[in-house]
Scaffold this motif. Structure first.
Motif: not given
Length: 358
Positions: A25-42
């Protein structure tokens, strides 16, 4: 004003700059200005949780405090059934992400309190566990009385001391009288059961074994054995070996090794023993071959096993069944009635009358 944050790609995905991996996979990372949730890799890369359990955990983290996360509520939201969702919740509970307890409210009603921890075991490793203020509050705690209990339980006496500084001193001397003190103490003791939230989130001491969802693939059937003749005489062995070695003249993809021919000889000999002609066997083995053919020996083994004809019936098996002999009709000499008998004479009634008369 000099920093610009674009929320859309400036060029097509095919023109993404940077070193690309050779595969994957190739990631296209765009910052979220609002409505996001932090999820741990664990959690997102958990090695023992199923994909359904990880998805439900991410969905629960994105919900606000007080949202319904029961089995029926999740089944109404997602296409998965209640059994699969219940198994996924048990997985999260076994690994310490979820905790469900049954408590009794002040009105006697039993409710289930669900507590979700985004990082199990953080309290035991020395970290801090933050619990929202509205977590664990049901529809019965919307009255003003429970809110006053939480304020007094969070800061019982010290919160009342800084307030008298704005009023005259003589009025504050009357407040510590014994009469108001019991009234403030009696309020928190009336509803301690409304906030049963554990302070560090404990990991279950005896976790349940991880629940594996049932596989949707069909169960593999056992391979049937290759047919064998009753007696593998040298004539049958030679004819079967010649037929198998000659198949590549009729189908170029059916190239067999000497070991494959030796393993398939009993199957062809069983066909020859059942009076199958060589042309019929060759047609059954070479017709409608798949393209490309990767394993010719496996295909021939399958066809020799599943397409095996039954033995030819004998002459006596093909003869029509014989009908049972039918007793002919006779006319009675006394009453002239018809009755069945191999010999002419009298019927049963006339014979009885004749015996009585005699």
């Amino acid at each position: 004003m000099d920093t610009q944050h674009d929320s859309a790609l400036t060029r097509a995905p095919a023109g993404i700059p940077g070193p690309h991996p050779p595969s994957g996979v190739i990631h296209v990372v765009i910052p979220h200005p609002s409505r996001f949730t932090v999820v741990g890799n664990h959690l997102a890369q958990h090695a023992e949780l199923s994909l359904l359990a990880i998805g439900i955990a991410v969905h629960i983290q994105s919900l606000p405090a007080g949202a319904e996360v029961g089995i029926k509520a999740l089944a109404a939201r997602f296409p998965e059934g209640e059994r699969a969702i219940a198994a996924a919740l048990r997985e999260l509970e076994a690994h310490g992400y979820l905790r469900r307890t049954r408590i009794r409210l002040a009105n006697g009603r039993m409710v289930t309190r669900t507590v979700f921890c985004n990082q199990p075991g953080a309290g035991q490793r020395g970290g801090t566990v933050s619990v929202p203020q509205r977590q664990g509050a049901g529809p019965e705690t919307r009255t003003p009385a429970p809110t006053r209990v939480r304020e007094s339980s969070a800061a019982p006496a010290p919160t009342r001391v800084p307030e008298p500084t704005a009023t005259p001193a003589p009025t504050r001397v009357r407040e510590p009288a014994p009469a108001p003190a019991p009234t403030r103490v009696s309020e928190p003791t009336a509803a301690p059961e409304l906030t049963p939230v554990p302070e560090p989130f404990p990991v279950p001491e005896t976790p349940y074994p991880p629940v594996r969802l049932p596989s949707r693939t069909a169960p593999t059937q056992q391979r049937r054995p290759l047919p064998h003749p009753r007696a593998l005489i040298p004539e049958l062995r030679q004819a079967a070996s010649a037929l198998l070695a000659d198949l590549r003249r009729h189908a170029e993809t059916l190239v067999l090794s000497e070991q494959d021919v030796a393993e398939l000889v009993p199957g062809v000999a069983a066909w020859l023993e059942r009076d199958a002609s060589t042309d019929a066997i060759r047609h059954a083995l070479t017709a409608d071959l798949p393209e490309p053919l990767k394993h010719p020996a496996r295909l021939l083994r399958h066809r020799l096993t599943t397409l095996l004809p039954p033995p030819l019936p004998g002459i006596h098996d093909l003869a029509p069944p014989r009908r049972a002999p039918v007793t002919p009709f006779q006319t009675c000499d006394g009453c002239e009635r018809a009755f069945r008998s191999h010999d002419p004479g009298r019927c049963r009634d006339c014979r009885a009358l004749h015996r009585e008369a005699a």
